[in-house]
Design a protein around this motif. Sequence first.
Motif, PDB file in Angstrom:
ATOM      1  N   ARG A   1       0.817  -1.147  -0.053  1.00  9.46           N
ATOM      2  CA  ARG A   1       0.010  -0.046   0.134  1.00  9.46           C
ATOM      3  C   ARG A   1       0.791   1.194  -0.103  1.00  9.46           C
ATOM      4  NH1 ARG A   1      -5.266  -0.952   1.551  1.00  9.46           N
ATOM      5  NH2 ARG A   1      -5.809  -3.142   2.340  1.00  9.46           N
ATOM      6  N   LYS A   2       1.966   1.245   0.483  1.00 12.73           N
ATOM      7  CA  LYS A   2       2.782   2.442   0.672  1.00 12.73           C
ATOM      8  C   LYS A   2       3.722   2.912  -0.667  1.00 12.73           C
ATOM      9  CE  LYS A   2       5.938   4.664   3.992  1.00 12.73           C
ATOM     10  NZ  LYS A   2       5.142   5.828   3.943  1.00 12.73           N
ATOM     11  N   LEU A   3       4.295   1.861  -1.175  1.00 15.80           N
ATOM     12  CA  LEU A   3       5.279   2.284  -2.342  1.00 15.80           C
ATOM     13  C   LEU A   3       4.901   1.498  -3.568  1.00 15.80           C
ATOM     14  CD1 LEU A   3       7.105   3.140   0.119  1.00 15.80           C
ATOM     15  CD2 LEU A   3       9.084   2.230  -1.581  1.00 15.80           C
TER      16      LEU A   3
ATOM     17  N   HIS B   1       5.783  -0.675  -7.012  1.00 17.74           N
ATOM     18  CA  HIS B   1       6.501  -1.581  -7.100  1.00 17.74           C
ATOM     19  C   HIS B   1       8.078  -1.069  -7.639  1.00 17.74           C
ATOM     20  CE1 HIS B   1       8.456  -5.412  -8.413  1.00 17.74           C
ATOM     21  NE2 HIS B   1       8.507  -4.916  -9.502  1.00 17.74           N
ATOM     22  N   GLY B   2       8.122  -0.206  -8.623  1.00 14.84           N
ATOM     23  CA  GLY B   2       9.245   0.187  -8.993  1.00 14.84           C
ATOM     24  C   GLY B   2      10.108   1.085  -7.831  1.00 14.84           C
ATOM     25  N   GLU B   3       9.255   1.863  -6.987  1.00 11.34           N
ATOM     26  CA  GLU B   3       9.960   2.673  -5.943  1.00 11.34           C
ATOM     27  C   GLU B   3      10.577   1.575  -5.003  1.00 11.34           C
ATOM     28  OE1 GLU B   3       7.024   6.196  -6.216  1.00 11.34           O
ATOM     29  OE2 GLU B   3       6.548   4.567  -4.731  1.00 11.34           O
ATOM     30  N   ALA B   4       9.817   0.380  -4.757  1.00 13.69           N
ATOM     31  CA  ALA B   4      10.538  -0.465  -3.683  1.00 13.69           C
ATOM     32  C   ALA B   4      11.888  -1.077  -4.538  1.00 13.69           C
ATOM     33  CB  ALA B   4       9.469  -1.426  -3.435  1.00 13.69           C
ATOM     34  N   VAL B   5      11.575  -1.332  -5.668  1.00 12.08           N
ATOM     35  CA  VAL B   5      12.866  -1.982  -6.352  1.00 12.08           C
ATOM     36  C   VAL B   5      14.090  -0.893  -6.211  1.00 12.08           C
ATOM     37  CG1 VAL B   5      13.932  -2.457  -8.696  1.00 12.08           C
ATOM     38  CG2 VAL B   5      11.534  -3.366  -7.981  1.00 12.08           C
TER      39      VAL B   5
ATOM     40  N   ALA C   1       9.926   8.429   1.322  1.00 10.88           N
ATOM     41  CA  ALA C   1      10.687   8.158   2.562  1.00 10.88           C
ATOM     42  C   ALA C   1      10.035   7.074   3.173  1.00 10.88           C
ATOM     43  CB  ALA C   1      10.288   9.377   3.539  1.00 10.88           C
ATOM     44  N   LEU C   2      10.874   6.096   4.052  1.00 10.62           N
ATOM     45  CA  LEU C   2      10.213   4.786   4.487  1.00 10.62           C
ATOM     46  C   LEU C   2      11.020   4.756   5.808  1.00 10.62           C
ATOM     47  CD1 LEU C   2       9.245   2.290   3.080  1.00 10.62           C
ATOM     48  CD2 LEU C   2      11.422   1.459   2.444  1.00 10.62           C
ATOM     49  N   LYS C   3      10.018   4.211   6.729  1.00 15.14           N
ATOM     50  CA  LYS C   3      10.386   3.969   8.098  1.00 15.14           C
ATOM     51  C   LYS C   3      10.106   2.529   8.408  1.00 15.14           C
ATOM     52  CE  LYS C   3      10.195   8.495   9.665  1.00 15.14           C
ATOM     53  NZ  LYS C   3       9.925   9.612  10.846  1.00 15.14           N
ATOM     54  N   LEU C   4      10.578   1.563   8.469  1.00 13.77           N
ATOM     55  CA  LEU C   4      10.632   0.119   8.580  1.00 13.77           C
ATOM     56  C   LEU C   4      11.555  -0.463   9.624  1.00 13.77           C
ATOM     57  CD1 LEU C   4       9.837  -0.742   4.980  1.00 13.77           C
ATOM     58  CD2 LEU C   4       7.924  -0.575   6.965  1.00 13.77           C
TER      59      LEU C   4
ATOM     60  N   LYS D   1      14.787   7.319   5.797  1.00  6.02           N
ATOM     61  CA  LYS D   1      14.283   8.180   6.741  1.00  6.02           C
ATOM     62  C   LYS D   1      13.819   9.473   6.372  1.00  6.02           C
ATOM     63  CE  LYS D   1      15.817   5.197  10.962  1.00  6.02           C
ATOM     64  NZ  LYS D   1      16.764   5.025  12.000  1.00  6.02           N
ATOM     65  N   ALA D   2      14.805   9.927   5.763  1.00  6.57           N
ATOM     66  CA  ALA D   2      14.439  11.404   5.217  1.00  6.57           C
ATOM     67  C   ALA D   2      14.221  11.485   3.929  1.00  6.57           C
ATOM     68  CB  ALA D   2      15.825  12.277   5.318  1.00  6.57           C
ATOM     69  N   LEU D   3      13.476  12.374   3.117  1.00 13.46           N
ATOM     70  CA  LEU D   3      13.220  12.129   1.840  1.00 13.46           C
ATOM     71  C   LEU D   3      14.505  12.296   0.990  1.00 13.46           C
ATOM     72  CD1 LEU D   3      10.390  14.862   1.503  1.00 13.46           C
ATOM     73  CD2 LEU D   3       9.941  12.338   1.369  1.00 13.46           C
ATOM     74  N   PRO D   4      14.693  11.400  -0.201  1.00 10.60           N
ATOM     75  CA  PRO D   4      15.792  11.391  -0.641  1.00 10.60           C
ATOM     76  C   PRO D   4      16.442  12.486  -1.428  1.00 10.60           C
ATOM     77  CG  PRO D   4      14.464   9.313  -1.096  1.00 10.60           C
ATOM     78  CD  PRO D   4      13.763  10.234  -0.157  1.00 10.60           C
TER      79      PRO D   4
END
Length: 381
Positions: free
Chosen positions: A264-266, A268-272, A309-312, A366-369
């Motif tokens: 739901r968050k990203l 597919h290409g962003e996760a890759v 941004a991603l926090k996991l 954690k921060a916007l790239p």
Amino acid sequence: MQIVKVQTPSAQYQIFAGTGLIDTLEARMTRILAALGRKLPKRLFILTSPEIWDLWSKRILSSFTNTPTILLLPAGERHKNLRSVEKLLREMAKAGGDRSSILIAFGGGIVGDVGGFVASSFMRGIDFFQVPSTFLSQVDSSVGGKVGVNLPEGKNLVGAFHHPLAVFADMELLNTLPDRELRAGLFESVKAGMIRDRALLRFMEENSARILGRDTASLEKVIAASIRMKADVVSKDERENGLRMILNLGHTLGHAIESVTGYRKLLHGEAVGWGIIAALHLGRKRRTISEAQFDRLMGLVYLYGPLPALKLNPQRLVDASAKDKKHRGDVRRFILPVGIGDATVVEDVTTDELLEAARYMLALAKALPEQVEVKVLAAHG
């Protein structure tokens, strides 16, 4: 128009990349079937998403003499499951589909994956055509015959190899694609350049403004080169027993990100994209790429950002990656970049190494790239 041939032990077909292909879809399908000594069947099905159909239905339908039966799949990875497959199969059966029927998968990668799996399953297998509508599906998911759906336990764990009769990648469909979708799709082309096409990588470095600005000639060059790269790999290794695994650069942790976030968050290409960053870090640590090559490849990733941004939790990602389809038994298979334009599959990546790569990736995430400065080297090599 660019034409790329795919030739594997079980199938031979062509991928057509150009503009205006959807306006002559029936005629093109008829010619392909005639070359096989067949005719267009009475019962045609088009699987698409409501959003795509709203935009393009008039154009598509105007090319057909008889109106096909329309099947709708809601947008989103959460609908790429066995419940959707059963629903679609039952709709086809109720509409009078038989073994001569043909399905046209018209949409993004999810529509193509689900549509191909439905075609492989209905009446023990019917023919289908791919009409990919997103950049990602045009350069990647519509090519190679992999079809399938997700389980709650992981991505693409149920599926088959079922090649289309042809792929029609109409670049005009990209005109309505949101910028975020375009950038996400471009990460698959970034990956293509990293693993097997130095010329494509260099072109994407030097022409990012034109590519992101949707310059037709630039996009066509990227799309055609990406398709040729994948078609070449698939032709050499149809069933992913060896070489084809390099196409999964960035996908081990990329798929884990998708799974942990519930798709739901990203995109597919962003996760890759994030997964590629983790793979580059591990490649640098293992010295399959130098510091200079690491900087250059990281720069290419950021040229086509920003990544969200991603926090996991890194341990959760590593645990989720254990369900990756590439693994065999207790052997963890991971794709690493080798220099510029090459990659390798390794089987000795430890849990600690993968955890360190995940931590490195998440520290950046954690921060916007766009806040992270990455030097793009001018040297090519």
